[in-house]
Design an enzyme around this catalytic site. Sequence first.
Site, PDB file in Angstrom:
ATOM      1  N   HIS A 162     -60.392  47.615  25.423  1.00 30.96           N
ATOM      2  CA  HIS A 162     -59.250  48.506  25.591  1.00 30.96           C
ATOM      3  C   HIS A 162     -58.584  48.276  26.949  1.00 30.96           C
ATOM      4  CE1 HIS A 162     -61.308  50.497  22.265  1.00 30.96           C
ATOM      5  NE2 HIS A 162     -60.224  51.231  22.058  1.00 30.96           N
ATOM      6  N   GLY A 216     -55.438  44.357  30.880  1.00 30.65           N
ATOM      7  CA  GLY A 216     -55.491  43.136  31.677  1.00 30.65           C
ATOM      8  C   GLY A 216     -56.491  42.145  31.128  1.00 30.65           C
ATOM      9  N   LYS A 217     -57.639  42.653  30.708  1.00 28.56           N
ATOM     10  CA  LYS A 217     -58.680  41.784  30.156  1.00 28.56           C
ATOM     11  C   LYS A 217     -58.240  41.193  28.820  1.00 28.56           C
ATOM     12  CE  LYS A 217     -62.814  43.144  30.956  1.00 28.56           C
ATOM     13  NZ  LYS A 217     -64.130  43.847  30.930  1.00 28.56           N
ATOM     14  N   ASP A 219     -67.804  41.466  29.169  1.00 28.15           N
ATOM     15  CA  ASP A 219     -68.208  42.431  30.181  1.00 28.15           C
ATOM     16  C   ASP A 219     -68.259  41.671  31.485  1.00 28.15           C
ATOM     17  OD1 ASP A 219     -68.908  45.270  30.532  1.00 28.15           O
ATOM     18  OD2 ASP A 219     -70.681  44.430  31.504  1.00 28.15           O
ATOM     19  N   SER A 220     -67.580  42.194  32.461  1.00 22.13           N
ATOM     20  CA  SER A 220     -67.443  41.456  33.706  1.00 22.13           C
ATOM     21  C   SER A 220     -67.514  42.404  34.884  1.00 22.13           C
ATOM     22  CB  SER A 220     -66.121  40.677  33.730  1.00 22.13           C
ATOM     23  OG  SER A 220     -65.036  41.556  33.513  1.00 22.13           O
ATOM     24  N   GLY A 232     -57.445  44.444  38.447  1.00 25.58           N
ATOM     25  CA  GLY A 232     -58.744  44.843  38.992  1.00 25.58           C
ATOM     26  C   GLY A 232     -58.885  44.508  40.474  1.00 25.58           C
ATOM     27  N   HIS A 235     -64.101  33.121  36.466  1.00 22.89           N
ATOM     28  CA  HIS A 235     -65.353  33.403  35.761  1.00 22.89           C
ATOM     29  C   HIS A 235     -65.120  33.502  34.260  1.00 22.89           C
ATOM     30  CE1 HIS A 235     -63.197  36.942  37.006  1.00 22.89           C
ATOM     31  NE2 HIS A 235     -63.893  37.750  36.241  1.00 22.89           N
TER      32      HIS A 235
END
Length: 215
Positions: free
Chosen positions: A14, A17-18, A74-75, A162, A198
């Site tokens: 959700h 940006g990701k 997941d970062s 972020g 990453h």
Amino acid sequence: MRKLESREIIVASHNAGKVREINDLIAPYGFSAKSAAELNLPEPAETGTTFEENAAIKALAAAHATGLPALSDDSGLCVKALDDQPGVYTADWAEKENGTGRDFMMAMKKVHQAMEATSSPDKHAYFVAVLCLAWPDGHVEYFRGETHGDIVWPPRGEAGFGYDPVFMPEGYDRTFGEMTAEEKHGWQPGQTDDGLSHRARAFALFSRNCLSKSD
């Protein structure tokens, strides 16, 4: 390792940006992707204590809800002087006290202030991204990418999202926040280089291991 045959997948996130970054990375492969937010899927509680656990929670929830393969990420940012915090709680550090969303400028200030409180000269930090590809039958595959660098202050640049404006990758004199998406990822299909970010490095592993040879 299981190959991904479908060209229709769910991006189990959700985070706008990701989702945008993942879509940038999968677009060259001709994927048709919708996000969990577009489909109004509920956000599962991220109760894991590792990036892998949280990525699996999100991907499996979306795969089970839609019957399609789901790709989650997941970062987080790990700061050496803070014993690798905020780590899996990276997004939590940005949560506003009144519960009305996330403020990453506030989060970056928290990191800076916490580092100052340690009196440590160590500015080293690294971003981690773990992709999880989940199928409706419960099968999962994981792909982990890391980018190492330093924390800088004050924040520099308005690109990315972020914590990008305070992270300067090794070998560069600009932060992720000062780079275009192409510069930040630094990777395209067919290249032997795994890229800079990453997320690009995790995606390079995903593409080599889960996409069919004919792709």
